[in-house]
Design an enzyme around this catalytic site. Structure first.
Site, PDB file in Angstrom:
ATOM      1  N   SER A 129      48.912  33.480  38.447  1.00 26.35           N
ATOM      2  CA  SER A 129      49.227  33.528  40.106  1.00 26.35           C
ATOM      3  C   SER A 129      48.206  34.435  40.666  1.00 26.35           C
ATOM      4  O   SER A 129      47.592  35.189  39.939  1.00 26.35           O
ATOM      5  CB  SER A 129      50.547  34.368  39.932  1.00 26.35           C
ATOM      6  OG  SER A 129      50.639  34.849  41.501  1.00 26.35           O
ATOM      7  N   TYR A 154      55.622  41.623  38.945  1.00 30.86           N
ATOM      8  CA  TYR A 154      55.416  40.195  38.774  1.00 30.86           C
ATOM      9  C   TYR A 154      54.034  40.065  38.285  1.00 30.86           C
ATOM     10  O   TYR A 154      53.688  39.266  37.313  1.00 30.86           O
ATOM     11  CB  TYR A 154      55.798  39.343  40.020  1.00 30.86           C
ATOM     12  CG  TYR A 154      55.205  38.013  40.025  1.00 30.86           C
ATOM     13  CD1 TYR A 154      55.852  37.236  39.196  1.00 30.86           C
ATOM     14  CD2 TYR A 154      54.181  37.641  40.793  1.00 30.86           C
ATOM     15  CE1 TYR A 154      55.318  35.772  39.129  1.00 30.86           C
ATOM     16  CE2 TYR A 154      53.850  36.204  40.863  1.00 30.86           C
ATOM     17  CZ  TYR A 154      54.524  35.536  40.118  1.00 30.86           C
ATOM     18  OH  TYR A 154      53.890  33.979  40.008  1.00 30.86           O
TER      19      TYR A 154
END
Ligand SMILES: NC(=O)c1ccc[n+]([C@@H]2O[C@H](COP(=O)([O-])OP(=O)(O)OC[C@H]3O[C@@H](n4cnc5c(N)ncnc54)[C@H](O)[C@@H]3O)[C@@H](O)[C@H]2O)c1
Length: 326
Positions: A129, A154
């Site tokens: 990501s 995350y």
């Protein structure tokens, strides 16, 4: 070839499965169909894959080692992996941290172990990501940049996935390629992401939350471009020449930085209705701007995103209206 796609009921996984099946590959889809967002949309995506030639679905948790070993045993034809199953979302990681270590660390490692003991493995592709760049202020973000300062759990778990993959490429010569996705949107998009939340708020006449008072820019990437990149990469495994580990890591983005307010303006235009804005300060864990340097993926696999938001948003809104019967 036979591709094991995890997160097959998810937004990106669903589209990747469609494209692989359309070109004649066999696909084994895996997903635990969790309820992080409304599972109805996951079931609806799966219903569109169900019955397609070459598609098999297995409901399983990728961190369940016994279930995944059983799957590998029952499908010795699997020779490629696309690991997209994950606990996504920056904001949720503030409240549910263990969901992230479970899926993104334990689950990712379980998948790497499957690949490690699969003699047929040709390539292990996985999702990372843009959030790994944390608060890097240098733009555009390049894979050469340091990413040691994540600002959300995350991001930290996504970075852990990259590091574990490198170790497996080095130790066991598993060919791995990581893809740092930049804000993906499009038909069948996630209900927890901005495009969907904005469209829903506008339709319902409820205020839409706009963080950092709207002063944000994103490298939005249309889903069809992402899928082309994922499959282009899948077909080009790293060779690992001159004793190097067979390991690649790429940014994959739309290659333009768009103002958030322009994105919202297009959604309003397509719906023919103005939003009620609720301007809020920056959210913890969020970043003000993302822009991808995609030189490497362009050079190595010819990745060339073609869909600008002026085309992608109308396509998303058309799907949104059809899906909700509006
Ligand atoms: N959509 C984006 O903009 C974006 C941006 C950056 C990175 N990513 C990454 O891309 C990947 C796909 O994202 P998406 O947008 O399709 O998300 P998604 O939530 O729609 O899809 C993920 C799927 O994985 C499944 N899943 C979660 N934990 C699992 C587990 N332990 N075992 C089996 N299945 C599990 C979920 O049920 C879901 O269907 C993820 O790895 C995500 O982190 C997405």
């Amino acid at each position: 070839m036979t591709v094991l796609v995890t997160g097959a009921a998810g937004f990106i996984g669903y589209h990747v499965c469609q494209r692989l099946l359309d070109r004649g590959d066999r696909v084994v889809g895996v997903d635990c169909i969790n309820d992080y967002y409304d599972p109805a949309v996951k079931h609806a995506r799966l219903a569109r894959l169900d019955g397609k030639d070459g598609f098999t679905f297995v409901k399983a948790d990728i961190a369940d080692r016994a279930a995944m070993a059983e799957l590998a045993k029952s499908r010795p034809d699997i020779d490629r992996y696309i690991n997209l199953a994950a606990q996504a979302g920056v904001r949720h990681s503030l409240n549910k941290p263990f969901d992230y270590t479970h899926a993104n660390v334990e689950g990712h490692l379980t998948m790497l172990e499957l690949a490690r003991f699969n003699d047929r493995v040709r390539h292990f592709v996985y999702a990372s990501s843009s959030s790994v760049y944390g608060s890097n202020s240098k733009q555009p973000f390049s894979v050469e940049d340091r990413v040691d300062t994540p600002i959300s759990l995350y991001a930290a778990t996504k970075r852990a996935g990259e590091l574990m993959s490198h170790a497996y490429s080095h130790l066991f010569r598993v060919p791995t390629t990581g893809l740092r996705f930049f804000t993906v949107y499009g038909p069948w998009g996630r209900p927890d992401m901005a495009a969907y939340l904005f469209a829903k708020g506008i339709i319902e006449g409820t205020p839409i939350k706009i963080f950092n008072n709207g002063d944000m820019r994103r490298d939005f990437t249309f889903i069809d471009d992402i899928v082309s990149g994922v499959i282009g990469v899948l077909d080009n495994p790293p060779a690992g020449k001159n004793g190097e580990p067979p390991y690649h890591l790429y940014n994959i983005g739309g290659n333009t930085s768009e103002r958030l307010m322009d994105y919202i303006g297009l959604i309003e235009e397509c719906l023919g209705k103005k939003a009620i804005y609720e301007f809020l300060p920056m959210q913890p864990g969020d970043v003000k701007e993302t822009v991808a340097d995609i030189t490497a993926i362009q050079r190595d696999v010819g990745f060339a995103p073609t869909t600008r938001i002026t085309e992608g948003i109308p396509r998303f809104i058309q799907w949104f209206k059809d899906y909700h019967g509006l």
